[in-house]
Design a protein around this motif. Structure first.
Motif, PDB file in Angstrom:
ATOM      1  N   HIS A 176     -29.038 -18.659  19.223  1.00  0.00           N
ATOM      2  CA  HIS A 176     -27.800 -18.664  18.458  1.00  0.00           C
ATOM      3  C   HIS A 176     -26.595 -18.550  19.396  1.00  0.00           C
ATOM      4  N   TYR A 235     -22.754 -16.789  19.997  1.00  0.00           N
ATOM      5  CA  TYR A 235     -21.972 -15.608  19.656  1.00  0.00           C
ATOM      6  C   TYR A 235     -20.531 -15.785  20.120  1.00  0.00           C
ATOM      7  N   ALA A 287     -21.362 -15.346  14.592  1.00  0.00           N
ATOM      8  CA  ALA A 287     -22.410 -16.027  15.351  1.00  0.00           C
ATOM      9  C   ALA A 287     -22.944 -17.158  14.487  1.00  0.00           C
ATOM     10  N   ILE A 331     -24.133 -14.319  11.301  1.00  0.00           N
ATOM     11  CA  ILE A 331     -23.500 -13.001  11.214  1.00  0.00           C
ATOM     12  C   ILE A 331     -22.200 -13.174  10.440  1.00  0.00           C
ATOM     13  N   TYR A 370     -18.541 -10.608  19.835  1.00  0.00           N
ATOM     14  CA  TYR A 370     -19.955 -10.391  20.084  1.00  0.00           C
ATOM     15  C   TYR A 370     -20.342 -11.144  21.360  1.00  0.00           C
ATOM     16  N   GLY A 386     -32.101 -11.237  19.871  1.00  0.00           N
ATOM     17  CA  GLY A 386     -30.812 -11.134  19.212  1.00  0.00           C
ATOM     18  C   GLY A 386     -30.021  -9.916  19.627  1.00  0.00           C
ATOM     19  N   ARG A 431     -29.432  -9.166  15.769  1.00  0.00           N
ATOM     20  CA  ARG A 431     -28.237  -9.772  15.160  1.00  0.00           C
ATOM     21  C   ARG A 431     -27.659  -8.890  14.051  1.00  0.00           C
TER      22      ARG A 431
END
Length: 503
Positions: A382, A384, A389, A398, A406, A415, A439
C-alpha cells in the motif's frame, strides 16, 4: 522467431532466439544460468501459435554433445520432411532453386539496410555520453572526484569506455515480478541508552534504504562520500564517491547504484561493505531521478527531466537497459520512490502534492494510476502519506485524517508505520510521533513510546504541512524488527537512534 523463456529462479520472462540445439543463457535479471531448448510440440500448432515449445532447465549445459546430436536428428527429420520422400532432382529444380536463392540474398540485403536506417533508435543517449566524457577528459586533477578513485581498478579509464548500445524499436515489453527469498536478518542493535546520537561526516544529500530495510545508505554531496548505517548493529562506514547535489542514489538488497549526471555514468557498490564493483555509462540521457526496491537487486527505474522512463538491470558488470521498458510517460522527475519488492514506483512533484502517479506493469507494459497524496510505498503493497493510505487501485485503506502524516516502516510487510500528528497547544505547536501496526492509525503498538521534541516539531507545522526539504520518509526510518527509529536530525548532519521498546 524469438519466443519467451521463463527463468526458473526468478520467473523473469525474456525473449530468446530459436535455435536447433540446446544452449546456455544467463537471465538478464538475476544472472542465473539456464539451459534452453526448442522442441517440436506433440501436436501441430494452431495458426498463430509458436512453432516450438521452449523447454528451460536450471543450470548451464554440462555437455553439449547429446543436445547437439538431438538437434542434428531434428534437423535431419526436418530435411526429410522437406524432401517429401522423393529421390533425385531435375536440372529445372536446381536452376529454380538457384534463382530463389539469389532473390533471397538480394531481399536480405534490402531488409538489412531498412533495419539500419529506419529501426535504430538514434536518440541522444550515445552522443550525450560521448560529449560528456570528452568534456570531462581535460578535468582530471587530484581534487576532481568525478574521475574515479586511486587504487580502484573499476574506476573511469579516460578513453577506454564504450557508449551504451542503441536499442532497436519494436521491443517486446518487460515485466515487474516480486522477488522471492528473504534478505539479511534484522535484530535490535546492542544499544545501551534509549537515545543514541550518531554524528555524520557532513550534510546528507540523497538517502535510500537497502537490504530489505537493514541498511540506510547516504550520499554526502559536500564531502564526496557514500555511507551506510546498519540498523541491526548501529555501525556505519563511509567510502569516497562523486561530489555534488545532483548525484542520485538507489539501494537494493545487496547493491547500491550511484548516478553522476556530470558524466552520465553509473557506479555499482556492494552492500554492506560499499566496495565498488562496476562503473558504466547510463542508458538514458538527462536522467533526473532513480529508484530501486530495497528487497531487490534491480531493476532500477530512471526518470528523465522530460518525464521519460526506462528500466535497467543491475549486475556486477554495471547496468543494462531492459528493452521494451522505455516510454514517454510524462511523469514528474522531482521525486521518485520504489516499493520494497520493486513492483511499483511513485512519481510526484513535491511531498505536499495532491496527486501522485503510481507506475506498475500490466501486460508487459507500463500502467500509470493517479491517486491522492500518498507517495510513500510500504512493504505491505500500500501507499502512505498525508493523512491517508491507498491500495494499488487508488482505493483508501485508511480513513482520511487532517493534520497527520503516515510514514511506512522500512522493513517488514505487516502494515507497520509511523504516525505524525500536529496540534496547537498552550505552549505552541507540537508534533507527536507514535508507532502503529496492521494499518491501524487509532491504536499505537503497545509498549512503544509517544515521542515529542524539537527535532520532530521541525518536520511539519500545526496544520500538518510538510516543508519541501522535510520529506518525512527521508527523515524517519522505522524498523519494527530492530525495534528502532532512526531520525535524521541536526540539519541533516546526525542521526538519533531511538529504541521503540522503551518509554
Amino acid at each position: 522467431m524469438p519466443q519467451d523463456a521463463k527463468c526458473p529462479k526468478c520467473a523473469h520472462l525474456f525473449p530468446v532466439t530459436e535455435a536447433r540445439q540446446a544452449f546456455t543463457v544467463a537471465c538478464p535479471r538475476c544472472d542465473a544460468d539456464m539451459t534452453v531448448e526448442f522442441k517440436k510440440p506433440a501436436a501441430p500448432p494452431d495458426a498463430g501459435q509458436a512453432p516450438y515449445d521452449v523447454v528451460v532447465k536450471p543450470g548451464a549445459l554440462p555437455d553439449g554433445t547429446a543436445s547437439l546430436k538431438a538437434a542434428r536428428r531434428r534437423s535431419d527429420d526436418d530435411d526429410s520432411e522437406s524432401a517429401g520422400g522423393g529421390g533425385g532432382g531435375s536440372v529445372l529444380i536446381v536452376v529454380f532453386s538457384g534463382v530463389l536463392g539469389l532473390l533471397f540474398v538480394i531481399g536480405g540485403l534490402g531488409a538489412t539496410g531498412w533495419v539500419l536506417f529506419t529501426q535504430i533508435d538514434t536518440s541522444e543517449t550515445t552522443s550525450n555520453w560521448s560529449s560528456n566524457r570528452n568534456n570531462n577528459k581535460g578535468n582530471s586533477s587530484p581534487g576532481n572526484n568525478n574521475q574515479g578513485h586511486p587504487g580502484n581498478n573499476t574506476g573511469k579509464t579516460g578513453g577506454g569506455e564504450t557508449a551504451p548500445p542503441l536499442p532497436l524499436r519494436g521491443q517486446t515489453g518487460f515485466d515487474l515480478r516480486p522477488v522471492s527469498g528473504g534478505g539479511p536478518s534484522i535484530t535490535p542493535p546492542p544499544l545501551t541508552d534509549n537515545v543514541t546520537p550518531l554524528d555524520l561526516p557532513g550534510r546528507v544529500g540523497q538517502i535510500a534504504v537497502g537490504g530489505g530495510g537493514r541498511y540506510i545508505v547516504m550520499h554526502f554531496p559536500d564531502k564526496g562520500q557514500l555511507g551506510v548505517l546498519d540498523v541491526a548493529t548501529a555501525v556505519s562506514q563511509f567510502v569516497e564517491a562523486d561530489r555534488g547535489d545532483r548525484v542520485r542514489i538507489a539501494a537494493g538488497q545487496s547493491r547500491v547504484v550511484l548516478f553522476s549526471p556530470d558524466t552520465n555514468a553509473v557506479q555499482v557498490f556492494a552492500l554492506p561493505d560499499l566496495n565498488k564493483v562496476a562503473e558504466t555509462p547510463f542508458p538514458m540521457s538527462n536522467c533526473q531521478s532513480i529508484a530501486m526496491g530495497s528487497r531487490t537487486n534491480g531493476p532500477v527505474l530512471a526518470v528523465s527531466t522530460s518525464g521519460d522512463v526506462v528500466l535497467a538491470d543491475v549486475t556486477a558488470g554495471g547496468v543494462k537497459l531492459i528493452e521494451g521498458s522505455s516510454e514517454k510517460l510524462g511523469v514528474s522527475s522531482n521525486n521518485l520512490r520504489a516499493a520494497p519488492d520493486g513492483t511499483a514506483f511513485t512519481a510526484f512533484d513535491g511531498v505536499g502534492a495532491n496527486k501522485v502517479k503510481v507506475l506498475t506493469e500490466l501486460g508487459r507494459k507500463w500502467k500509470v494510476t493517479e491517486m491522492g497524496p500518498a507517495p510513500f510505498p510500504g512493504g505491505d503493497g500500500h501507499f502512505y502519506g498525508n493523512g491517508t493510505a491507498f491500495n494499488r487501485t487508488a482505493l483508501p485503506v485508511i480513513p482520511t485524517a487532517s493534520g497527520t502524516w503516515y510514514v511506512p516502516a522500512i522493513s517488514g510487510s505487516g502494515g507497520d508505520f509511523v504516525k505524525l500528528a500536529a496540534s496547537d497547544t498552550a505552549t505552541g505547536k507540537r508534533v507527536a510521533l507514535t508507532f502503529h501496526a496492521g494499518r491501524n492509525p487509532n491504536s499505537p503498538v503497545p509498549g512503544t513510546p509517544l515521542m515529542v521534541g524539537p527535532e520532530i516539531d521541525n518536520l511539519m507545522d500545526a496544520r500538518g504541512n510538510i516543508a519541501p526539504d522535510k520529506a518525512p520518509d527521508q527523515h524517519l526510518f522505522y524498523s519494527p524488527e530492530a525495534k528502532l527509529l532512526v531520525l535524521l536530525a541536526g540539519n541533516r548532519t546526525r542521526f538519533l537512534l531511538r529504541k521503540t521498546n522503551a518509554n
